[in-house]
Motif scaffolding. Structure first.
Motif, PDB file in Angstrom:
ATOM      1  N   TYR A 117       0.839  -1.202   0.000  1.00 43.36           N
ATOM      2  CA  TYR A 117       0.000   0.000   0.000  1.00 43.36           C
ATOM      3  C   TYR A 117       0.870   1.247   0.000  1.00 43.36           C
ATOM      4  O   TYR A 117       0.591   2.205  -0.718  1.00 43.36           O
ATOM      5  N   ASN A 118       1.928   1.235   0.825  1.00 37.30           N
ATOM      6  CA  ASN A 118       2.866   2.359   0.816  1.00 37.30           C
ATOM      7  C   ASN A 118       3.342   2.625  -0.607  1.00 37.30           C
ATOM      8  O   ASN A 118       3.281   3.759  -1.100  1.00 37.30           O
ATOM      9  N   ALA A 119       3.817   1.574  -1.275  1.00 39.81           N
ATOM     10  CA  ALA A 119       4.429   1.740  -2.599  1.00 39.81           C
ATOM     11  C   ALA A 119       3.422   2.279  -3.611  1.00 39.81           C
ATOM     12  O   ALA A 119       3.711   3.236  -4.328  1.00 39.81           O
ATOM     13  N   THR A 120       2.226   1.687  -3.670  1.00 41.89           N
ATOM     14  CA  THR A 120       1.282   2.126  -4.709  1.00 41.89           C
ATOM     15  C   THR A 120       0.747   3.531  -4.435  1.00 41.89           C
ATOM     16  O   THR A 120       0.597   4.313  -5.359  1.00 41.89           O
ATOM     17  N   THR A 150       0.486   9.184   3.476  1.00 38.11           N
ATOM     18  CA  THR A 150       0.414   7.735   3.246  1.00 38.11           C
ATOM     19  C   THR A 150       0.828   6.972   4.500  1.00 38.11           C
ATOM     20  O   THR A 150       0.151   6.032   4.922  1.00 38.11           O
ATOM     21  N   LEU A 151       1.936   7.393   5.107  1.00 36.93           N
ATOM     22  CA  LEU A 151       2.408   6.710   6.309  1.00 36.93           C
ATOM     23  C   LEU A 151       1.384   6.832   7.428  1.00 36.93           C
ATOM     24  O   LEU A 151       1.133   5.892   8.176  1.00 36.93           O
ATOM     25  N   ARG A 152       0.782   8.005   7.534  1.00 36.25           N
ATOM     26  CA  ARG A 152      -0.196   8.245   8.590  1.00 36.25           C
ATOM     27  C   ARG A 152      -1.409   7.318   8.424  1.00 36.25           C
ATOM     28  O   ARG A 152      -1.923   6.765   9.397  1.00 36.25           O
ATOM     29  N   VAL A 153      -1.864   7.157   7.188  1.00 37.53           N
ATOM     30  CA  VAL A 153      -3.014   6.286   6.939  1.00 37.53           C
ATOM     31  C   VAL A 153      -2.624   4.829   7.184  1.00 37.53           C
ATOM     32  O   VAL A 153      -3.368   4.057   7.782  1.00 37.53           O
ATOM     33  N   ASN A 154      -1.438   4.449   6.751  1.00 39.42           N
ATOM     34  CA  ASN A 154      -1.071   3.028   6.795  1.00 39.42           C
ATOM     35  C   ASN A 154      -0.591   2.555   8.158  1.00 39.42           C
ATOM     36  O   ASN A 154      -0.524   1.354   8.398  1.00 39.42           O
ATOM     37  N   ILE A 155      -0.286   3.474   9.063  1.00 38.33           N
ATOM     38  CA  ILE A 155       0.084   3.013  10.405  1.00 38.33           C
ATOM     39  C   ILE A 155      -1.151   2.429  11.100  1.00 38.33           C
ATOM     40  O   ILE A 155      -1.046   1.522  11.935  1.00 38.33           O
TER      41      ILE A 155
END
Lengths: 264, 274
Positions: free
Chosen positions: B154-157, B200-205
């Motif tokens: 998810y981070n990458a895309t 992105t990092l905030r959402v994926n944490i």
């Protein structure tokens, strides 16, 4: 060094060695039956210190041509020469000012102007000096530390012009740089840019669909038609010193009439 | 010709779509969205409508929580879980950010890495848990791997998409100022995508915490997810609920930290994700 200029410049340009040469440029999009020719065998020679404009209806391929001249779009055929040497891609010798998204939003105004200098590896002190000089020229010294989002549209374009000039390009290419501005700001910037050009005499090739703007700023206007060809070249024999009121003179309006008719 | 009546947009406060929203209404609605669930919970539990073994009262959950914090075991769980989440999250960032930027920047990398990354994103990570145990054992490594694989794609895309949203003019102007491809990556693409990277990092944490609970189902000795599962075995719903509250609080705190970092570090940008 101060160069002296005759009152009418256009006649002298055709004989000088061109600063920028566009030679037999062809650009087709698509292949086979669906192929569309955007630029059809265009050749232009822009003389040193000349200010020239390409005018044409929207979709005539003038933006594509400028993008090819900048090296940003690859031509189907033909070549671009700067000072007689063929250039393979984009470079700092052809600076460019765009209509939209011109500034880097993460950099302050001063850092935007310093962008090209930093890449060149210019010493910090020299960078600072140059940035200060060009911000003064465009009248934005007080905004040096501001981020682009705090600036008006006209101010942003002035910074973009300062950034391009600070990089000492051989040719300045401009793609409708004042096209997104309101008419008052636009006229202000035209007058500002004319004065700036009169001081620096940098070689400019500009694209616009504003006929008055083209006449007011240029020594030569190229008319491009919907077939992607240069239909006519019109030398503008107006006084070298120009002010906005000149747009109302009979000579100016004669040029305007001629060009508007050609564009129909 | 029939005379059709003229239609106008009726003004509305509550249903306003980008036409302004009164300042005072926002905190009221936010409070309501938080208080109503607690009210429903209180009504059901205090009112005795459900078996207290299944749904303890709020006061019970809080008093259980205080004892859990007091005997120190919960702190061990919190730090164990936090360590796993941070490890998985950091590795997923270290790999995901450069892969995303490469995919978004180069057509070649988009095809070369994108084919795998975009496919792997649909891979149900829970289905891989048995395999990960076989490959990596049952200690910390497998737990971190589950969190890592859960979010790295998810981070990458998401970062690749952010790079693609940089306007062409922004890149072109850099070329005409003399930038080469390395300059472009370093001085344009990276700073331009930094706000999206942070978002992105905030959402994926949040995703990382989800996968933590999954990872702690595997032979863990401690951790919040482990404690939740063990509480279920002994029907200690109050303990399980307090652990969930703790995860929520940590989540909100990290979210706040990311927002603060965004505001302080990227004053020129605006966050568009909620």
């Amino acid at each position: 060094m101060q160069t002296t200029f005759p009152t009418t410049l256009s006649s002298s340009f055709t004989h000088a060695e061109p600063k920028l040469e566009i030679r037999n440029i062809v650009k087709t999009f698509g292949v086979g039956k669906d192929a569309v020719t955007a630029v059809d065998n265009v050749s232009l020679k822009i003389a040193p210190n000349e200010f020239s404009c390409i005018v044409g209806p929207s979709g005539c391929g003038k933006s594509t041509l400028l993008s090819i001249a900048a090296g940003l779009t690859r031509a189907t055929a033909g070549e671009i020469l700067v000072d007689g040497t063929q250039v393979p891609g984009p470079g700092a010798d052809r600076g460019m000012v765009f209509q939209h998204y011109t500034l880097f939003p993460w950099l302050s105004v001063a850092d935007n102007v310093a962008f090209g200098l930093k890449i060149k590896g210019m010493p910090k002190a020299e960078q600072k000096h140059k940035v200060a000089y060009y911000l003064d020229i465009v009248g934005l010294s007080n905004q040096a530390k501001a981020y682009p989002k705090a600036l008006s549209g006209g101010m942003k374009q002035r910074v973009a012009i300062a950034r391009a000039l600070a990089n000492d390009p051989e040719v300045l290419l401009m793609d409708e740089p004042f096209g997104a501005l309101d008419s008052q700001t636009k006229e202000q910037l035209q007058a500002f840019f004319h004065d700036l050009w009169a001081k620096t005499h940098i070689t400019v090739l500009m694209i616009t669909h504003d006929v008055e703007e083209a006449i007011f700023l240029s020594q030569r206007v190229f008319i491009m038609d919907r077939n992607g060809q240069i239909k006519k070249t019109i030398p503008i024999n107006l006084p070298a010193h120009r002010e906005l009121d000149m747009k109302l003179t009979a000579d100016f309006l004669d040029y305007k009439r001629e060009i508007v008719h050609l564009l129909r | 010709m029939t005379d059709s009546p003229r239609r106008y947009l009726k003004p509305s406060v509550f249903w306003s779509i980008r036409q302004g929203f009164p300042r005072w209404l926002q905190p009221i609605l936010i409070a309501a969205s938080l208080i109503v669930p607690v009210l429903i919970w209180s009504f059901l539990s205090y009112g005795g409508y459900v078996n207290p073994k299944f749904l303890p009262t709020p006061t019970e959950v809080i008093s259980t929580g205080i004892t859990m914090l007091g005997d120190g075991e919960l702190m061990v769980d919190i730090f164990a879980s936090l360590g796993r989440v941070m490890a998985g999250f950091i590795f997923a960032a270290i790999i995901g950010i450069p892969v995303g930027i490469a995919m978004g920047t180069f057509y070649s990398m988009d095809s070369l890495l994108g084919g795998f990354v975009r496919t792997a994103r649909y891979m149900p990570i829970a289905a891989f848990v048995p395999l990960i145990i076989i490959w990596a054992g049952i200690d910390e490594v497998s737990k971190i791997l589950i969190i890592f694989f859960g979010i790295v794609f998810y981070n990458a895309t998401m970062i690749a998409d952010a790079v693609k949203f940089i306007p062409n003019e922004t890149l072109n102007v850099a070329y005409t100022l003399g930038a080469n491809r390395l300059d472009l990556l370093r001085s344009v693409i990276l700073p331009a995508t930094l706000p999206n990277i942070l978002d992105t990092l905030r959402v994926n944490i949040a995703g990382a915490w989800n996968f933590l609970v999954l990872s702690e189902l595997i032979a863990a000795q401690n951790g919040l997810g482990f404690t939740i599962v063990r509480s279920q075995r002994y029907l200690q719903t109050d303990k399980a609920m307090f652990c969930i509250v703790v995860i929520c609080v940590i989540g909100l705190a990290t979210d706040f930290a990311f927002r603060l970092a965004f505001r302080l570090w990227l004053p020129w940008a605006e966050s568009k994700m909620s």
